[in-house]
Design an enzyme around this catalytic site. Structure first.
Site, PDB file in Angstrom:
ATOM      1  N   VAL A   1      -5.763  11.193   1.538  1.00 47.05           N
ATOM      2  CA  VAL A   1      -5.851   9.617   1.959  1.00 47.05           C
ATOM      3  C   VAL A   1      -5.058   9.218   1.046  1.00 47.05           C
ATOM      4  CG1 VAL A   1      -6.559   7.621   2.129  1.00 47.05           C
ATOM      5  CG2 VAL A   1      -7.686   9.035   3.335  1.00 47.05           C
TER       6      VAL A   1
ATOM      7  N   LYS B   1       1.659  -1.584 -14.436  1.00 48.59           N
ATOM      8  CA  LYS B   1       1.054  -3.010 -13.812  1.00 48.59           C
ATOM      9  C   LYS B   1       0.340  -3.695 -14.541  1.00 48.59           C
ATOM     10  CE  LYS B   1      -2.434  -3.951 -10.404  1.00 48.59           C
ATOM     11  NZ  LYS B   1      -3.762  -3.325  -9.454  1.00 48.59           N
TER      12      LYS B   1
ATOM     13  N   VAL C   1      -3.243   6.879  -0.907  1.00 55.11           N
ATOM     14  CA  VAL C   1      -3.383   5.518  -1.359  1.00 55.11           C
ATOM     15  C   VAL C   1      -3.833   4.648  -2.397  1.00 55.11           C
ATOM     16  CG1 VAL C   1      -3.486   5.553   2.289  1.00 55.11           C
ATOM     17  CG2 VAL C   1      -4.880   3.957   0.189  1.00 55.11           C
TER      18      VAL C   1
END
Length: 496
Positions: free
Chosen positions: A45, A78, A47
């Protein structure tokens, strides 16, 4: 009699598989053999490119050099998530990893801030948050101090596929065996249903004592083979689709994730050093795939690289994440949309929980039940935090947002919201990964303003409180001059 675990077999690679392999090898050393089965033909996946601060603990335990990690995964720093258009279109707020203000007395800082607001203080709650100030300035640096006033917790944005490859090298060097192949058949004991071996398409049989299901959303072992039920949470979180597309990098890399609400669902923007990660999360009940694609592409900051790919999912959790001799790690254990960047954290916490309860002398039902109870509680608290964003909205531009606002919500979340609205109180369970400051930022950011604050804040008179607030505000701004532009920090730090 329980069989001692001498061999662990991990079905599936990707981020979940290789995080599991790396940590198992580090903790168990060579006392237990570890074999991972994956196929280059099966995609991942991929993501989950944004994380939360506990990823630092995981990397440090594995002995990972942060500079090398950032270089090899094209990582950036972040500090927060910026939520745009979530309360109403045109408004935004930050959920930072920091905590506004500092310790002032018996109650949390936001109670003192609420009292200061009544005394006509102009600053927002976020003006006292160093993470927020650094986000707005586009800056970051490591602050070498033990003063909690200048604490600036951070996580990372990175390419999850490259992170998996990075961990693969680490795990294989430490002695993990990787086997290329596609699992064709799962063999089970006729006595107790425990899995005994995985048969590959080439006929090879991989035997083991404990099996880790990292096969993603299909849950080959835990759901398809053992038949464990799935708790469907789509009545609370109806998004069932996502589309992801990379785009060219920005000239200036922001030190935060952007989450941008649309008339249906929301869009993520994650800055890496070589590209941006973009995607849209939506409900097919309210939005067609074609409309979602058009919305995603029309709202990119930079030119798309390739075509959007669609991912289908069902929000919820596998009801027993440990069943018989199978433990589900990653998407096989459940799916929560990546609104608060918890996907990789749930992999991490699942592995750590298994390590704490590792069945060295054999699998016991008591340990399995304890693991499942803790997993359930963790999933549910994250679920409730995500529901909060959707439920507490004031948008009136679509049926989607109106339905989310008017839906019934879990009782525990209902109680949290009511307590905060009354007296700004936050009551958190021990397993809740989101602490007081997180709940306060999202609740206030979404427009919940408490009717009162804790009476302990009245121990300080208004003038003394305003003076203290000015001092804290000034102190929070002091480090900004020493911070570097985010891109400058990444460039200098990773070149050392």
């Amino acid at each position: 009699m329980a069989t001692p675990v001498q061999k662990v077999v991990i079905a599936g690679g990707g981020t979940a598989g290789w995080m599991t392999a790396a940590l198992l090898r580090k903790v168990l050393s060579d006392k237990v053999s570890i074999e991972l089965i994956e196929s280059e033909q099966i995609g991942i996946v991929g993501v989950g490119e944004a994380t939360i601060p506990p990823i630092q603990t995981f990397n440090r335990f594995l002995g990972i050099d942060e500079k090398a990690f950032l270089r090899e995964t094209h990582g950036t720093i972040k500090l927060a998530i910026k939520f745009e258009n979530w309360r109403v279109p045109g408004e935004s707020y930050y959920h930072t990893f920091g905590a506004p203000g500092t310790t002032m007395g018996f109650c949390s800082f936001h109670h003192y801030w609420l009292k200061a607001q009544q005394a006509n203080m102009a600053q927002s709650l976020w003006d006292f948050d160093l993470n927020y100030l650094a986000c707005e300035a586009g800056k970051f640096n490591k602050i070498n101090t033990q003063n909690p006033l200048y604490d600036m917790p951070y996580a990372y944005h990175f390419d999850s596929a490259l992170y998996g490859q990075f961990l693969r090298k680490l795990a294989e060097q430490a002695g993990v065996t990787r086997t290329e192949g596609i699992i064709e058949h799962v063999q089970q004991s006729t006595e107790d249903g425990f899995i005994t071996a995985l048969q590959l398409q080439d006929g090879k049989q991989i035997t083991g004592d404990l099996f880790i299901d990292c096969t993603g959303l299909r849950g080959l072992l835990i759901r398809q083979t053992l038949g464990v039920n799935y708790a469907d949470w789509s009545h609370w979180l109806p998004a069932d689709s996502a589309q992801a597309v990379p785009s060219e990098r920005h000239d200036k890399t922001l030190p935060y994730t952007r989450s941008i609400a649309h008339p249906v669902g929301w869009q993520w923007r994650i800055p890496l050093t070589h590209r941006n990660g973009n995607g849209i999360v939506y409900s097919s009940k309210y939005l067609t795939d074609e409309h979602a694609t058009n919305t995603l592409l029309a709202n990119l900051d930079t030119k798309a690289i390739g075509e959007p790919r669609t991912i289908r999912f069902e929000t919820g959790r596998t009801e027993q994440q440990w069943c018989k001799n199978v433990v589900a790690i990653g998407l096989s254990s459940g799916f929560l949309e990546p609104l608060e960047s918890t996907s990789i954290h749930l992999i991490q916490s699942g592995i750590i929980r298994l390590m704490k309860m590792f069945p060295n002398q054999g699998i016991s039902q008591a340990m399995t039940d304890l693991y499942n109870a803790e997993s359930q509680h963790e999933f549910e608290t994250i679920r409730d935090f995500i529901i909060l964003h959707y439920h507490v909205n004031e948008r009136d531009d679509s049926d989607f947002w109106r339905d989310m606002r008017n839906m019934s919500i879990p009782t525990r979340l209902e109680q949290k919201i009511a307590a905060f609205k009354d007296t700004a109180a936050i009551f958190n369970e021990q397993s809740d990964i989101f602490r007081d400051a997180s709940w306060v930022q999202v609740m206030m950011g979404q427009g919940l303003f408490p009717a009162d604050y804790h009476p302990a804040a009245d121990a300080m008179d208004s003038q003394a409180l305003l003076d203290a607030m000015r001092q804290i505000h000034h102190a929070k701004h002091q480090p900004l001059a020493k911070l570097l532009a985010h891109d400058t920090f990444i460039s200098q730090y990773t070149s050392l």
